[in-house]
Every structure is written in structure tokens, then in C-alpha cells.
Design a protein around this motif. Sequence first.
Motif, mmCIF file in Angstrom:
data_model
loop_
_atom_site.group_PDB
_atom_site.id
_atom_site.type_symbol
_atom_site.label_atom_id
_atom_site.label_comp_id
_atom_site.label_asym_id
_atom_site.label_seq_id
_atom_site.Cartn_x
_atom_site.Cartn_y
_atom_site.Cartn_z
ATOM 1 N N LEU A 120 47.930 49.696 41.998
ATOM 2 C CA LEU A 120 46.350 49.334 42.156
ATOM 3 C C LEU A 120 46.158 48.086 42.958
ATOM 4 O O LEU A 120 45.463 48.033 43.955
ATOM 5 C CB LEU A 120 45.731 49.345 40.894
ATOM 6 C CG LEU A 120 45.596 50.517 40.219
ATOM 7 C CD1 LEU A 120 44.867 50.307 38.855
ATOM 8 C CD2 LEU A 120 45.020 51.739 41.091
ATOM 9 N N LEU A 134 42.691 54.130 47.076
ATOM 10 C CA LEU A 134 42.104 54.013 45.913
ATOM 11 C C LEU A 134 40.651 54.829 45.923
ATOM 12 O O LEU A 134 39.952 54.468 47.172
ATOM 13 C CB LEU A 134 42.003 52.382 45.817
ATOM 14 C CG LEU A 134 41.817 51.695 44.333
ATOM 15 C CD1 LEU A 134 42.716 51.871 43.779
ATOM 16 C CD2 LEU A 134 41.922 50.106 44.651
ATOM 17 N N GLY A 136 38.700 53.556 40.904
ATOM 18 C CA GLY A 136 39.942 52.725 40.856
ATOM 19 C C GLY A 136 39.739 51.262 41.255
ATOM 20 O O GLY A 136 40.299 50.422 40.513
#
Lengths: 143, 102
Positions: B21, B76, B80
Motif C-alpha cells: 500500500l 490503489l 485503500g
Amino acid sequence: MEGKFTVPTPDEARAALTEAQRVQEQVRRSGRWFTWFLAAVGAVSIVWITAMEAVWPQGRYALAGVWAALFLLAGEWMKRRPALPLGAGRRLTVATAAWFGLYLVAVGPVTRWQWDTSVPAWTLASAVAALPFFVAAWMGRRA
Amino acid sequence: MSHPRHDLDPIVHTPARFSVLALLAAVERAEFRFVRETVELSDSALSQHLTSLERAGYVTVRKTQSGRRTTTWIALTDEGRAAFTRHVALLNQIAGTAPRLR
């Protein structure tokens, strides 16, 4: 996979943050090509406008075709990069729109009217029109 | 006021997923191989983590075909990005507000 949930200790939290920072640094380094890409688009646009308006005005349609082909190829090349920096698409779109607007409605008509096909005048005018690309490149270096 | 650990997101909490991430938060999109090499994971481990993240709605995985070459792009989502930002804030809190043990 979410079964094992342990609360991180302060040291683990710091380690996770440090690792995240390392990853983002590496990503930023590998995204530097975009800065050079924007600067190259700006430089090529200067050559193209000067060639089309001052050096070979009778071949403007052929040169416009070459520019369009180059732009498409550059776009394809850009799409194939393994990572596209954050905001890259927006920066390119805004810079291209600003460049086109400047050339079409401001710098272009004034230069044509005042200096006709003077190479120095068109070099300067196309450099002014290309400023959005250089500004976008510079903004990327600061990010 | 509750301890920040209560708000930790179990999906993001796994170190490998947190790193994925973190990477995706810095790009518009990234190729599978690039993510794998940067985060130093195997193909299968990354695939598993991506499945979890995709199921949670934190990433999108898209395949494109160019000739005989298939490229997998990962990006993303807004959720997210929000989950990552929240998790970073919580980790900062944990790292900074640790009770001292004697």
C-alpha cells in the motif's frame, strides 16, 4: 491470512513506518523519468513549432503529422513504464492543454502577426508556449 | 479515549500488505513485477496479498494484453488510500505514545 493479528510494539510500528518510507523513496527515485519526459516533450515542442512556423511553413501539415505520431508514440512508451508517478496523467494533460491554448490563442497569433516567419521570434514564442511542460517537470522534482 | 490498537485495520496491518500500500500510495499505478521487486515478495505471496487487498476494495488489479505479453497493473483505490493514511497515523501514534515498561 487475517487470523493472526498482533498489536505492534512501538519499535515494530517505527520499523513498519521506516520500511514504508524506504519503499516510497525507491518508488520516487524510479519515477524520475517522468520529469525528464516532460522536459523532453517541452524541448521537442519548441523545435516543432519553430520548424513548422518559421523554417518550413509550407510543410506544416507533414510536420503536424510527425508531431501527432511522436506524441502518440511517447504516450504509448509512457503507458509501458512499470510505475506511473502519482498525478502524472493529470500533470501531462494540464501541461498539454495549457501549451496548446498558449500556442493557439496567445503566443502563436501574436508572433505570426508581428514577426511573420522570423526564426528567433518563433524560437522564443515556442519556448514561452512550452513553459507549462517545464513547470510541470519542475513541480514533479519538488514532489 | 481508546488505545490506537483498537482501530488497527487487520487487512493493512500485515507488514507485506502495508508495504504494498505504501508503494501504491506513491504511484498512479504500478506493474506487478515492479511491486514484487520493490517490496521483495515472491509471485505467489504478492498474488495472495493482492487478493486480500482487492477483496477489501483497497486495490484494483487490471490485466492488459499487448501482443503476446500480458501486463498486470495494480492501483490503489480511494478507500485503500484512506485506509493506508489511517494506518500510518495509528502507527505514528503507537510509535510515539508507548507506555514505558520498567
